[in-house]
Design an enzyme around this catalytic site. Structure first.
Site, PDB file in Angstrom:
ATOM      1  CD  GLN A  76      -2.928  -0.722  -0.272  1.00 19.65           C
ATOM      2  OE1 GLN A  76      -2.784   0.288  -0.946  1.00 19.65           O
ATOM      3  NE2 GLN A  76      -3.773  -1.686  -0.625  1.00 19.65           N
ATOM      4  CB  SER A  77       4.313   1.910  -1.064  1.00 20.98           C
ATOM      5  OG  SER A  77       5.097   3.029  -1.443  1.00 20.98           O
ATOM      6  CG  ASN A  78       0.380   6.819   0.083  1.00 17.37           C
ATOM      7  OD1 ASN A  78      -0.646   6.373  -0.392  1.00 17.37           O
ATOM      8  ND2 ASN A  78       0.494   7.108   1.379  1.00 17.37           N
ATOM      9  CB  ALA A 111       5.272   1.907  -4.716  1.00 15.69           C
TER      10      ALA A 111
END
Ligand SMILES: *Cc1c(COP(=O)(O)O)cnc(C)c1O
Length: 349
Positions: free
Chosen positions: A83-85, A87
């Site tokens: 859930q990386s913003n 990335a």
């Protein structure tokens, strides 16, 4: 002393891709200011563009992608949780600039659904090459290490084939990315001056420290005396501030300043992350609802909700005196609202 204009000119000497929507708005939160007895502003980095979501990573990536283009890289690698913003925003910026984007994502949530959610869903729509590294009950750091090794192997292979690979650390946290937040600090100080205001306190969510490094560097560059309160969203050692100070100083050097940032220039607020990263807290849930119901603005459960709950507590407890001018830096994270239930918590109740 360096003027705002001179600071802007120094920042203009380094490569930047200019994909975001800047300057982002800053405005007063009237209802909450009345409620709390402080003069509260919000810096809207949730509105940096470029896709539907925005957030602080766009500021950093303009400088990182600008650097990659300037130096002839064709493939960009980066890391994060599923859930990386960061990335997701990296995939976005690479698409605009015609770079191939490869993501190594550690899955902390044991993704059970067939249809991916939130940022992972967006990564797929955006067409990034995705490698998922399941945490499988391991410590996050251990899974991160595996992701880095897998990436290294792929980079070696691609370079043999003649590609130029640019590897961005998790969160875009290095001196190039942090330059985006020197720029952010200068932009905010210029806006506050136009409003005839001067910030006493700045609150923001801190993770990898790249944002904090840039803000602290901007503060040093302009010799501003605002206090930066950085609310940690996961357990952090105080010694992490040494790494952050080093990045900040390198960023200043990058734009031609010989100023330095010391760990003592920064301040961690470490009691608001609850059980850990991506674990919802009751205080953040209440803060999300309070901001939404008083001002119509949405913050997220992983970063900005926790930071907002920390700011509310510091104001209510008197740590931040009544009458102070406070800037809450909204770093984005909107997609967190639509993530897995164990990340979102009970914000609808
Ligand atoms: C990444 C992120 C942060 C933290 O920024 P760092 O530079 O990693 O410290 C804060 N808020 C949101 C919404 C983020 O995505």
């Amino acid at each position: 002393m360096i003027s705002i204009q001179e600071a802007k000119e120094m920042i203009q000497t380094v490569p930047r891709s200019r994909n975001g929507f800047f300057p982002t708005p800053i405005h007063k939160l009237k209802n909450i200011s009345n409620d709390l007895g402080v003069n509260l502003y919000i810096k809207r980095d949730d509105m940096t563009g470029v896709n539907l979501f925005g957030g602080n990573k766009v500021r950093k990536l303009e400088f990182l992608i600008g650097y990659a283009k300037e130096h002839g890289y064709d493939t960009v690698f980066t890391f994060g949780a599923t859930q990386s913003n960061h990335a997701m925003e990296t995939a976005t910026m690479c698409n605009i600039e015609g770079l191939k984007c490869v993501l190594y994502l550690v899955d902390l949530t044991e993704q059970k659904e067939d249809v991916p959610k939130a940022n992972l869903l967006l990564d797929m729509i955006l067409g990034a090459e995705i490698h998922i590294v399941p945490a499988n009950g391991r410590e996050e750091a251990e899974a991160d290490l595996e992701a880095e090794e897998l990436c290294k192997k792929q980079v070696e292979q691609l370079e043999k084939e003649g590609h130029k690979c640019f590897v961005i650390p998790e969160g875009g946290a290095n001196y190039i990315g942090s330059t985006g937040f020197i720029n952010g600090y200068v932009e905010m100080m210029w806006q506050m001056k136009e409003l005839n205001e001067k910030p006493d306190y700045i609150f923001h969510a801190t993770g990898t420290g790249g944002t904090l490094a840039g803000l602290a560097a901007g503060r040093a560059l302009l010799q501003s005396d605002a206090l930066i309160y950085s609310v940690t969203v996961s357990p952090k050692q105080l010694s992490h501030l040494e790494k952050v100070a080093k990045i900040a100083t390198e960023s200043l050097h990058y734009i031609g300043s010989d100023k330095i940032v010391l760990p003592s220039d920064m301040h961690y607020e470490m009691s608001y992350f609850g059980e850990g990263y991506e674990k919802p807290t009751k205080a953040a849930t209440e803060a999300i609802q309070y901001l939404a119901r008083k001002e119509g603005i949405i913050v997220d459960p992983v970063y900005t909700g926790k930071a907002f709950s920390g700011m509310l507590d510091c104001v209510r407890s008197g740590k931040v005196p009544k009458g102070s001018t406070v800037v809450f830096w909204h770093t984005g994270g909107a997609t967190g609202i639509f993530a897995e239930p164990e990340i979102v918590g009970s914000i609808w109740k």
